[in-house]
Write a protein that holds these residues in place. Structure first.
Motif, PDB file in Angstrom:
ATOM      1  N   GLU A  22     -35.307  14.402  -9.434  1.00 20.57           N
ATOM      2  CA  GLU A  22     -35.504  14.025 -10.831  1.00 20.57           C
ATOM      3  C   GLU A  22     -35.246  12.532 -11.031  1.00 20.57           C
ATOM      4  OE1 GLU A  22     -36.287  14.198 -14.879  1.00 20.57           O
ATOM      5  OE2 GLU A  22     -36.700  15.668 -13.282  1.00 20.57           O
ATOM      6  N   LEU A  23     -34.235  12.011 -10.356  1.00 20.35           N
ATOM      7  CA  LEU A  23     -33.945  10.575 -10.436  1.00 20.35           C
ATOM      8  C   LEU A  23     -35.066   9.764  -9.806  1.00 20.35           C
ATOM      9  CD1 LEU A  23     -32.055   8.253 -11.124  1.00 20.35           C
ATOM     10  CD2 LEU A  23     -30.862   8.654  -8.961  1.00 20.35           C
ATOM     11  N   HIS A  24     -35.655  10.262  -8.721  1.00 23.64           N
ATOM     12  CA  HIS A  24     -36.793   9.571  -8.096  1.00 23.64           C
ATOM     13  C   HIS A  24     -37.948   9.422  -9.089  1.00 23.64           C
ATOM     14  CE1 HIS A  24     -35.310  11.109  -3.909  1.00 23.64           C
ATOM     15  NE2 HIS A  24     -34.512  10.205  -4.442  1.00 23.64           N
ATOM     16  N   LYS A  25     -38.229  10.485  -9.834  1.00 27.02           N
ATOM     17  CA  LYS A  25     -39.319  10.430 -10.807  1.00 27.02           C
ATOM     18  C   LYS A  25     -39.018   9.421 -11.919  1.00 27.02           C
ATOM     19  CE  LYS A  25     -40.659  15.262 -10.032  1.00 27.02           C
ATOM     20  NZ  LYS A  25     -40.773  16.616 -10.650  1.00 27.02           N
ATOM     21  N   ARG A  26     -37.763   9.397 -12.351  1.00 17.38           N
ATOM     22  CA  ARG A  26     -37.384   8.460 -13.410  1.00 17.38           C
ATOM     23  C   ARG A  26     -37.486   7.013 -12.931  1.00 17.38           C
ATOM     24  NH1 ARG A  26     -34.705  10.071 -17.981  1.00 17.38           N
ATOM     25  NH2 ARG A  26     -34.408  12.301 -18.241  1.00 17.38           N
ATOM     26  N   LEU A  27     -37.030   6.754 -11.725  1.00 15.23           N
ATOM     27  CA  LEU A  27     -37.114   5.403 -11.184  1.00 15.23           C
ATOM     28  C   LEU A  27     -38.564   4.977 -10.981  1.00 15.23           C
ATOM     29  CD1 LEU A  27     -34.217   5.482  -8.539  1.00 15.23           C
ATOM     30  CD2 LEU A  27     -34.275   4.166 -10.671  1.00 15.23           C
ATOM     31  N   LEU A  28     -39.397   5.898 -10.484  1.00 15.88           N
ATOM     32  CA  LEU A  28     -40.811   5.581 -10.281  1.00 15.88           C
ATOM     33  C   LEU A  28     -41.491   5.282 -11.617  1.00 15.88           C
ATOM     34  CD1 LEU A  28     -43.230   5.366  -8.385  1.00 15.88           C
ATOM     35  CD2 LEU A  28     -43.595   7.834  -8.675  1.00 15.88           C
ATOM     36  N   PHE A  29     -41.187   6.083 -12.637  1.00 20.97           N
ATOM     37  CA  PHE A  29     -41.780   5.849 -13.956  1.00 20.97           C
ATOM     38  C   PHE A  29     -41.358   4.486 -14.501  1.00 20.97           C
ATOM     39  CE2 PHE A  29     -41.786   5.994 -18.568  1.00 20.97           C
ATOM     40  CZ  PHE A  29     -43.038   6.515 -18.847  1.00 20.97           C
ATOM     41  N   THR A 417     -28.345  -4.903 -15.736  1.00 23.46           N
ATOM     42  CA  THR A 417     -28.211  -4.384 -14.374  1.00 23.46           C
ATOM     43  C   THR A 417     -27.053  -3.413 -14.265  1.00 23.46           C
ATOM     44  OG1 THR A 417     -29.142  -6.432 -13.458  1.00 23.46           O
ATOM     45  CG2 THR A 417     -27.891  -5.026 -11.959  1.00 23.46           C
ATOM     46  N   MET A 418     -25.899  -3.780 -14.833  1.00 21.90           N
ATOM     47  CA  MET A 418     -24.728  -2.901 -14.784  1.00 21.90           C
ATOM     48  C   MET A 418     -24.992  -1.604 -15.537  1.00 21.90           C
ATOM     49  SD  MET A 418     -21.713  -5.750 -15.363  1.00 21.90           S
ATOM     50  CE  MET A 418     -20.460  -4.498 -15.521  1.00 21.90           C
ATOM     51  N   ASP A 419     -25.635  -1.702 -16.704  1.00 20.68           N
ATOM     52  CA  ASP A 419     -25.926  -0.500 -17.482  1.00 20.68           C
ATOM     53  C   ASP A 419     -26.898   0.418 -16.746  1.00 20.68           C
ATOM     54  OD1 ASP A 419     -25.973   1.074 -20.060  1.00 20.68           O
ATOM     55  OD2 ASP A 419     -28.085   0.504 -19.956  1.00 20.68           O
ATOM     56  N   THR A 420     -27.906  -0.168 -16.094  1.00 22.73           N
ATOM     57  CA  THR A 420     -28.880   0.636 -15.351  1.00 22.73           C
ATOM     58  C   THR A 420     -28.229   1.322 -14.160  1.00 22.73           C
ATOM     59  OG1 THR A 420     -30.629  -0.910 -16.018  1.00 22.73           O
ATOM     60  CG2 THR A 420     -31.118   0.602 -14.205  1.00 22.73           C
ATOM     61  N   VAL A 421     -27.385   0.593 -13.436  1.00 17.43           N
ATOM     62  CA  VAL A 421     -26.676   1.187 -12.294  1.00 17.43           C
ATOM     63  C   VAL A 421     -25.776   2.326 -12.760  1.00 17.43           C
ATOM     64  CG1 VAL A 421     -24.932   0.738 -10.519  1.00 17.43           C
ATOM     65  CG2 VAL A 421     -26.782  -0.894 -10.878  1.00 17.43           C
ATOM     66  N   THR A 422     -25.115   2.137 -13.908  1.00 14.55           N
ATOM     67  CA  THR A 422     -24.263   3.199 -14.449  1.00 14.55           C
ATOM     68  C   THR A 422     -25.072   4.444 -14.778  1.00 14.55           C
ATOM     69  OG1 THR A 422     -22.747   1.547 -15.380  1.00 14.55           O
ATOM     70  CG2 THR A 422     -22.634   3.771 -16.282  1.00 14.55           C
ATOM     71  N   GLN A 423     -26.260   4.261 -15.349  1.00 14.36           N
ATOM     72  CA  GLN A 423     -27.098   5.417 -15.666  1.00 14.36           C
ATOM     73  C   GLN A 423     -27.600   6.108 -14.403  1.00 14.36           C
ATOM     74  OE1 GLN A 423     -29.905   5.547 -18.761  1.00 14.36           O
ATOM     75  NE2 GLN A 423     -28.989   3.928 -19.981  1.00 14.36           N
ATOM     76  N   ILE A 424     -27.920   5.326 -13.375  1.00 14.08           N
ATOM     77  CA  ILE A 424     -28.336   5.935 -12.104  1.00 14.08           C
ATOM     78  C   ILE A 424     -27.199   6.770 -11.531  1.00 14.08           C
ATOM     79  CG2 ILE A 424     -28.962   5.417  -9.712  1.00 14.08           C
ATOM     80  CD1 ILE A 424     -30.531   3.025 -10.741  1.00 14.08           C
ATOM     81  N   GLN A 425     -25.973   6.235 -11.587  1.00 15.45           N
ATOM     82  CA  GLN A 425     -24.825   6.998 -11.100  1.00 15.45           C
ATOM     83  C   GLN A 425     -24.607   8.262 -11.923  1.00 15.45           C
ATOM     84  OE1 GLN A 425     -21.676   4.086 -11.253  1.00 15.45           O
ATOM     85  NE2 GLN A 425     -22.100   3.305  -9.199  1.00 15.45           N
ATOM     86  N   HIS A 427     -26.962  10.039 -13.403  1.00 16.90           N
ATOM     87  CA  HIS A 427     -27.967  11.012 -12.963  1.00 16.90           C
ATOM     88  C   HIS A 427     -27.580  11.626 -11.617  1.00 16.90           C
ATOM     89  CE1 HIS A 427     -30.970  10.617 -16.103  1.00 16.90           C
ATOM     90  NE2 HIS A 427     -30.857   9.298 -16.051  1.00 16.90           N
ATOM     91  N   LEU A 428     -27.053  10.808 -10.713  1.00 19.95           N
ATOM     92  CA  LEU A 428     -26.609  11.338  -9.423  1.00 19.95           C
ATOM     93  C   LEU A 428     -25.453  12.312  -9.602  1.00 19.95           C
ATOM     94  CD1 LEU A 428     -26.732   8.213  -7.049  1.00 19.95           C
ATOM     95  CD2 LEU A 428     -28.132  10.269  -6.907  1.00 19.95           C
ATOM     96  N   LEU A 429     -24.517  11.968 -10.495  1.00 17.39           N
ATOM     97  CA  LEU A 429     -23.382  12.841 -10.741  1.00 17.39           C
ATOM     98  C   LEU A 429     -23.842  14.170 -11.334  1.00 17.39           C
ATOM     99  CD1 LEU A 429     -20.298  12.719 -10.458  1.00 17.39           C
ATOM    100  CD2 LEU A 429     -20.183  12.004 -12.835  1.00 17.39           C
TER     101      LEU A 429
END
Length: 448
Positions: A22-29, A417-425, A427-429
């Motif tokens: 699901e995170l892959h799809k979000r990053l690709l979009f 950048t920090m906010d985006t990395v936090t959101q990626i984490q 989604h991983l969590l």
């Protein structure tokens, strides 16, 4: 002993990322959307003499046009369909939020309307975005014709330019909303982030070129890059800093068992408003300057002869620009903090769930204490943002550097950048939690 969330966070690695489809799809979009945005920054509006416009732009590149061009990712330099970027949308958001605090029906809608009220205010923001984009694009169309950079001036050019620029802004507004809902990160912030990052290599090459040709000394170049590094470190430190307020929950006896008695913390960030204040301040300064800058070469009536001089004062390093910029940043720090954090609501929620702060009575006293702490944190946060944004501006004005990688740009890039990395984490969590839930269900079924 580490909590379950901390253990999951520690186990997040490349393998966990590879399984998060699901995170892959979000990053690709998100990547595809930003690529589309960048392509639009290279498509010029119809009817423009690009060579003539380039000369006009270079003559004014050191002024407000340089700042507009930076936020648009170079679209203004090419007079592309995305030249207005999302600035009309940001300006509309400012106006709607301001009216939401002083206009009683909108204030009631914002506080008591819930999700439906927020959707209504967002719709008003979209309508106002159309109005502002039409106004700005019409001013640009008239200014371009008066600057003699148009192949065939007239009504058709005016209509096509207004339609193209307004449509570009509305498309970016829609694209930002899609990134927020279907991608990763805040869509509008990522659009601005992508524009700023896109011009980084060109400004760096320009700085090295000035140093090699002798137009700028090597010491000045070192000072500027050292300042960028220092500002980046300061931004990371301040954005991660927070004041933790101790909250305790009393013990409760239910039957023969005791519940509660836990201790937690209420985190308050030093910079609660994030990158909103400099973006809002820049937008308000750029809104009138966009039209006024194009009118600088026009044949103005006597009662408007002061416009070019006013535009000249809105330059990097000028006292008027820095005074207005700093004042707007401080104002929006306090304003936006009051919008996103309500001490009375927080105190009421704590009282409702039985929480209290040691030595402070629940209810009104807690709200007053939260307001006291938040006000002082906002003073520090506003001072930090103002210094970060104005110090590079002053140095650029002092050394007369013809590029605009100031503190505002660094603040936006680092914070997004920090906010985006936090959101990626996050989604991983969430993916890790889903995996644990599925495993526990499988074990439960096998046990049966």
């Amino acid at each position: 002993m580490a909590s379950a969330a901390e253990q999951l966070a520690a186990n997040m690695n490349v393998e966990a990322f590879s399984k998060a489809t699901e995170l892959h799809k979000r990053l690709l979009f998100t990547m595809v959307a930003l690529i589309i945005y960048r392509v639009g920054c290279y498509i010029p509006i119809p009817g423009i003499d690009i060579a003539a416009f380039s000369q006009v732009f270079q003559s004014q590149a050191k002024g407000i046009f340089g700042m507009i061009n930076m936020f648009s990712g170079g679209a203004v330099q090419r007079m592309a369909v995305f030249s207005l970027n999302v600035m009309p949308y940001i300006s509309a958001s400012i106006i709607v939020q301001l009216l939401g605090t002083v206009y009683p029906p909108w204030e009631k809608m914002r506080k008591e309307g819930g999700e439906a009220g927020r959707k209504t205010l967002n719709q008003y923001t979209r309508y106002l975005t159309v109005v502002l984009a039409l106004f700005q694009s019409f001013g640009i169309a008239m200014g371009l014709q008066s600057s003699h950079v148009v192949d065939h001036a007239g009504l058709f050019f005016t209509i096509s330019t207004v339609a193209t620029l307004t449509g570009g802004t509305l498309f970016l507004m829609w694209l930002g909303e899609q990134i927020t809902s279907r991608g990763v990160g805040n869509g509008v912030s990522l659009v601005i982030f992508a524009g700023i990052v896109a011009v980084f290599p060109r400004y760096m090459a320009q700085a090295f070129s000035l140093a090699t040709t002798g137009a700028m000394s090597g010491g000045v170049l070192i000072v500027i890059f050292a300042l960028v590094i220092a500002v980046t470190v300061a931004i990371v430190f301040m954005e991660r800093s927070q004041r933790r307020l101790l909250v305790q929950y009393p013990k409760r006896q239910v039957g023969n068992r005791m519940f509660g008695g836990d201790t937690s913390f209420l985190p308050l960030k030093i910079n609660t408003s994030g990158v909103i204040p400099p973006i809002f301040a820049s937008s308000l300064l750029l809104l009138p300057a966009t039209v006024m800058g194009f009118a600088a070469n026009a044949n103005l009536p006597p009662w408007l002869q002061w416009l070019p001089g006013a535009v000249g004062e809105l330059q990097h390093g000028r006292p008027l620009f820095m005074l207005l910029y700093g004042a707007l940043i401080v104002f929006f720090c306090f304003f936006y903090t009051s919008v996103v954090f309500n001490p009375e609501d927080t105190a009421e929620n704590l009282r409702k769930y039985g929480g209290f702060m040691p030595g402070i009575k629940p209810g009104r006293r807690t709200a007053e204490y939260l307001d006291y702490v938040l006000t002082r944190l906002t003073v520090i946060g506003a001072a930090y943002i103002a210094i970060v944004c104005l110090l590079p501006e002053a140095l650029i004005g002092f050394y007369n550097a013809p590029f605009y990688m100031g503190g505002t740009s660094v603040l936006i890039v680092v914070s997004v950048t920090m906010d985006t990395v936090t959101q990626i984490q996050s989604h991983l969590l969430a993916h890790q939690y889903e995996g644990l839930i599925k495993k526990s269900k499988l074990r439960g079924n096998r046990g049966r």
